[in-house]
Write a protein that holds these residues in place. Structure first.
Motif, PDB file in Angstrom:
ATOM      1  N   ARG A 194     101.038  19.718 -38.233  1.00  0.00           N
ATOM      2  CA  ARG A 194     102.485  19.573 -38.156  1.00  0.00           C
ATOM      3  C   ARG A 194     102.755  19.927 -36.704  1.00  0.00           C
ATOM      4  NH1 ARG A 194     107.311  20.932 -42.259  1.00  0.00           N
ATOM      5  NH2 ARG A 194     109.045  20.662 -40.804  1.00  0.00           N
ATOM      6  N   SER A 195     103.049  18.915 -35.882  1.00  0.00           N
ATOM      7  CA  SER A 195     103.166  19.139 -34.439  1.00  0.00           C
ATOM      8  C   SER A 195     104.435  19.818 -33.971  1.00  0.00           C
ATOM      9  CB  SER A 195     102.962  17.820 -33.705  1.00  0.00           C
ATOM     10  OG  SER A 195     103.761  16.801 -34.255  1.00  0.00           O
ATOM     11  N   SER A 196     105.489  19.775 -34.769  1.00  0.00           N
ATOM     12  CA  SER A 196     106.716  20.488 -34.381  1.00  0.00           C
ATOM     13  C   SER A 196     107.457  20.889 -35.649  1.00  0.00           C
ATOM     14  CB  SER A 196     107.609  19.591 -33.513  1.00  0.00           C
ATOM     15  OG  SER A 196     108.326  18.679 -34.308  1.00  0.00           O
ATOM     16  N   ASP A 197     108.367  21.808 -35.527  1.00  0.00           N
ATOM     17  CA  ASP A 197     109.114  22.273 -36.699  1.00  0.00           C
ATOM     18  C   ASP A 197     109.877  21.124 -37.357  1.00  0.00           C
ATOM     19  OD1 ASP A 197     108.320  24.956 -36.445  1.00  0.00           O
ATOM     20  OD2 ASP A 197     109.884  25.334 -34.969  1.00  0.00           O
ATOM     21  N   LYS A 198     110.415  20.250 -36.514  1.00  0.00           N
ATOM     22  CA  LYS A 198     111.230  19.145 -37.030  1.00  0.00           C
ATOM     23  C   LYS A 198     110.483  18.039 -37.768  1.00  0.00           C
ATOM     24  CE  LYS A 198     115.176  19.450 -33.898  1.00  0.00           C
ATOM     25  NZ  LYS A 198     115.999  18.722 -32.886  1.00  0.00           N
ATOM     26  N   SER A 199     109.290  17.662 -37.273  1.00  0.00           N
ATOM     27  CA  SER A 199     108.587  16.542 -37.903  1.00  0.00           C
ATOM     28  C   SER A 199     107.800  16.942 -39.135  1.00  0.00           C
ATOM     29  CB  SER A 199     107.652  15.885 -36.879  1.00  0.00           C
ATOM     30  OG  SER A 199     106.674  16.801 -36.458  1.00  0.00           O
ATOM     31  N   SER A 200     108.144  16.353 -40.250  1.00  0.00           N
ATOM     32  CA  SER A 200     107.446  16.664 -41.501  1.00  0.00           C
ATOM     33  C   SER A 200     106.180  15.821 -41.626  1.00  0.00           C
ATOM     34  CB  SER A 200     108.369  16.396 -42.690  1.00  0.00           C
ATOM     35  OG  SER A 200     108.827  15.062 -42.671  1.00  0.00           O
ATOM     36  N   LYS A 201     106.148  14.700 -40.907  1.00  0.00           N
ATOM     37  CA  LYS A 201     104.957  13.835 -40.947  1.00  0.00           C
ATOM     38  C   LYS A 201     103.960  14.344 -39.921  1.00  0.00           C
ATOM     39  CE  LYS A 201     103.435   9.039 -40.578  1.00  0.00           C
ATOM     40  NZ  LYS A 201     103.825   7.618 -40.385  1.00  0.00           N
ATOM     41  N   PRO A 202     102.759  14.702 -40.350  1.00  0.00           N
ATOM     42  CA  PRO A 202     101.763  15.255 -39.421  1.00  0.00           C
ATOM     43  C   PRO A 202     101.098  14.208 -38.528  1.00  0.00           C
ATOM     44  CG  PRO A 202     100.745  14.930 -41.518  1.00  0.00           C
ATOM     45  CD  PRO A 202     102.222  14.625 -41.719  1.00  0.00           C
ATOM     46  N   VAL A 203     100.357  14.690 -37.550  1.00  0.00           N
ATOM     47  CA  VAL A 203      99.558  13.802 -36.705  1.00  0.00           C
ATOM     48  C   VAL A 203      98.127  14.226 -37.053  1.00  0.00           C
ATOM     49  CG1 VAL A 203     101.184  13.512 -34.821  1.00  0.00           C
ATOM     50  CG2 VAL A 203      99.589  15.435 -34.756  1.00  0.00           C
ATOM     51  N   TYR A 204      97.185  13.331 -36.821  1.00  0.00           N
ATOM     52  CA  TYR A 204      95.808  13.617 -37.164  1.00  0.00           C
ATOM     53  C   TYR A 204      94.973  13.832 -35.901  1.00  0.00           C
ATOM     54  CZ  TYR A 204      97.717  12.296 -41.604  1.00  0.00           C
ATOM     55  OH  TYR A 204      98.520  12.269 -42.729  1.00  0.00           O
ATOM     56  N   VAL A 205      94.561  15.073 -35.722  1.00  0.00           N
ATOM     57  CA  VAL A 205      93.827  15.466 -34.508  1.00  0.00           C
ATOM     58  C   VAL A 205      92.326  15.564 -34.756  1.00  0.00           C
ATOM     59  CG1 VAL A 205      93.600  17.272 -32.756  1.00  0.00           C
ATOM     60  CG2 VAL A 205      95.841  16.836 -33.813  1.00  0.00           C
ATOM     61  N   SER A 206      91.554  15.008 -33.844  1.00  0.00           N
ATOM     62  CA  SER A 206      90.102  15.153 -33.971  1.00  0.00           C
ATOM     63  C   SER A 206      89.439  15.227 -32.598  1.00  0.00           C
ATOM     64  CB  SER A 206      89.503  14.001 -34.805  1.00  0.00           C
ATOM     65  OG  SER A 206      89.741  12.745 -34.231  1.00  0.00           O
ATOM     66  N   VAL A 207      88.241  15.745 -32.586  1.00  0.00           N
ATOM     67  CA  VAL A 207      87.482  15.914 -31.356  1.00  0.00           C
ATOM     68  C   VAL A 207      87.107  14.569 -30.748  1.00  0.00           C
ATOM     69  CG1 VAL A 207      85.245  16.661 -30.429  1.00  0.00           C
ATOM     70  CG2 VAL A 207      86.466  18.105 -32.071  1.00  0.00           C
ATOM     71  N   HIS A 225     106.544  18.335 -27.714  1.00  0.00           N
ATOM     72  CA  HIS A 225     107.983  18.615 -27.670  1.00  0.00           C
ATOM     73  C   HIS A 225     108.571  17.899 -28.883  1.00  0.00           C
ATOM     74  CE1 HIS A 225     108.236  19.318 -23.011  1.00  0.00           C
ATOM     75  NE2 HIS A 225     107.551  20.245 -23.649  1.00  0.00           N
ATOM     76  N   TYR A 226     107.913  16.810 -29.245  1.00  0.00           N
ATOM     77  CA  TYR A 226     108.311  16.018 -30.402  1.00  0.00           C
ATOM     78  C   TYR A 226     107.045  15.802 -31.227  1.00  0.00           C
ATOM     79  CZ  TYR A 226     112.368  15.272 -27.467  1.00  0.00           C
ATOM     80  OH  TYR A 226     113.466  15.485 -26.677  1.00  0.00           O
ATOM     81  N   ARG A 227     107.083  14.861 -32.144  1.00  0.00           N
ATOM     82  CA  ARG A 227     105.899  14.673 -33.002  1.00  0.00           C
ATOM     83  C   ARG A 227     104.639  14.297 -32.237  1.00  0.00           C
ATOM     84  NH1 ARG A 227     102.937  11.515 -37.344  1.00  0.00           N
ATOM     85  NH2 ARG A 227     103.608   9.509 -36.557  1.00  0.00           N
ATOM     86  N   VAL A 228     104.778  13.339 -31.331  1.00  0.00           N
ATOM     87  CA  VAL A 228     103.625  12.894 -30.555  1.00  0.00           C
ATOM     88  C   VAL A 228     103.484  13.735 -29.293  1.00  0.00           C
ATOM     89  CG1 VAL A 228     102.669  10.942 -29.257  1.00  0.00           C
ATOM     90  CG2 VAL A 228     103.874  10.549 -31.436  1.00  0.00           C
ATOM     91  N   PRO A 229     102.273  14.221 -29.002  1.00  0.00           N
ATOM     92  CA  PRO A 229     102.078  15.043 -27.802  1.00  0.00           C
ATOM     93  C   PRO A 229     102.602  14.319 -26.552  1.00  0.00           C
ATOM     94  CG  PRO A 229      99.980  14.346 -28.738  1.00  0.00           C
ATOM     95  CD  PRO A 229     101.027  14.108 -29.760  1.00  0.00           C
ATOM     96  N   GLU A 230     103.236  15.072 -25.701  1.00  0.00           N
ATOM     97  CA  GLU A 230     103.891  14.550 -24.508  1.00  0.00           C
ATOM     98  C   GLU A 230     103.060  13.589 -23.646  1.00  0.00           C
ATOM     99  OE1 GLU A 230     106.850  15.098 -25.137  1.00  0.00           O
ATOM    100  OE2 GLU A 230     107.647  14.258 -23.301  1.00  0.00           O
ATOM    101  N   PRO A 231     101.798  13.862 -23.381  1.00  0.00           N
ATOM    102  CA  PRO A 231     101.016  12.936 -22.554  1.00  0.00           C
ATOM    103  C   PRO A 231     100.959  11.529 -23.165  1.00  0.00           C
ATOM    104  CG  PRO A 231      99.937  15.048 -22.650  1.00  0.00           C
ATOM    105  CD  PRO A 231     101.012  15.080 -23.698  1.00  0.00           C
TER     106      PRO A 231
END
Length: 252
Positions: A194-207, A225-231
């Motif tokens: 869960r990338s931010s408090d606001k977004s209920s839809k997670p992102v999937y992080v992997s190596v 800052h939002y759901r998707v990482p800034e870069p």
DNA sequence: GCGACAG
DNA sequence: ATCTTGTCGC
């Protein structure tokens, strides 16, 4: 008009993934990765490709470098490219990697001091059918630490959109919360974050390469800052902006 | 035939 | 990836 790639080509791609897979480093290799606040980390990169609506061959390849932790844009490179390989789930890297690699090489040649210390990639890393997604591919070929961040769940190795999965998602209370994506083999292929408090839809992080899963998740959260990482968000935004300015009203 | 299918 | 305006909610 889809021309199914010959199965011989797909076989060749599979063996290349298997060969390069052996070179992936799934551990933290940099000092800043061990620091609680990532002290020593000054630049993070993001890459992405954007297409014009009716065209899946011409695209804008984007690389951005942001300052850490401020997330100010230090460098930006937009380059129109012509893709040759088709998109096939599981083989995204063969379509996009060449151009992302070229962007990194242009930066290394022109402003090496601005090279990022880690690159966020729009797609999966080890969370992949053969544990070698786009983030691993770019990581191994560039030798740079890479983190894969996918916006949608790839159902692979026993991980699926089950009721249990939905329950785990609803259990993510605040930004930074996560749960492991475990393969049938028992290996943790990545984590739903869960990338931010606001977004209920997670992102999937992997190596991707040269970073551990837990560090990748912690770093991703610290860049959101939002759901998707800034870069990645900046790379996506700027590549679309480039197309909007250089190809106004393409298509209709 | 049906469902899956990163971007 | 892209198609796309308004709209519901804080």
């Amino acid at each position: 008009m889809f021309v199914p790639p010959g199965e011989d080509l797909v076989n060749q791609w599979e063996s290349e993934q298997a060969r390069l897979r052996l070179q992936v480093m799934e551990e933290d290799t940099e000092d800043w990765q061990r620091s609680p606040d990532f002290s020593g980390l000054e630049r993070v990169g993001g890459v992405d490709l954007s297409f014009i609506k009716g065209d899946d061959v011409n695209a804008c390849a984007q690389l951005v470098v942001l300052s850490y932790p401020d997330m100010e844009v230090l460098y930006e490179d937009s380059q129109m490219v012509t893709l040759t390989a088709p998109y096939i789930a599981g083989f995204l890297a063969f379509r996009e990697t060449p151009f992302l690699l070229e962007a990194l090489q242009r930066l290394e040649r022109n402003q090496p001091k601005l090279l990022p210390q880690v690159v966020f990639v729009d797609g999966n890393g080890l969370f992949h059918y053969r544990e070698f997604g786009l983030a691993c591919h770019l990581g191994v070929l560039s030798g740079m630490p890479c983190v894969g961040v996918a916006k949608n769940l790839l159902q692979v190795q026993g991980v699926n959109k089950s009721e249990e999965h939905q329950l785990q998602i609803s259990a993510l209370q605040k930004g930074g919360d996560s749960f492991p994506l475990t393969a049938a083999s028992g290996k943790v292929l990545g984590k739903a974050l869960r990338s931010s408090d606001k977004s209920s839809k997670p992102v999937y992080v992997s190596v991707g390469h040269k970073i551990s899963v837990d560090t990748a998740v912690r770093l991703t959260h610290s860049c959101c800052h939002y759901r998707v990482p800034e870069p990645i968000r900046q790379a996506d935004y700027r590549s679309r902006e480039y197309l909007r300015i250089h190809f106004p009203g393409a298509d209709t």
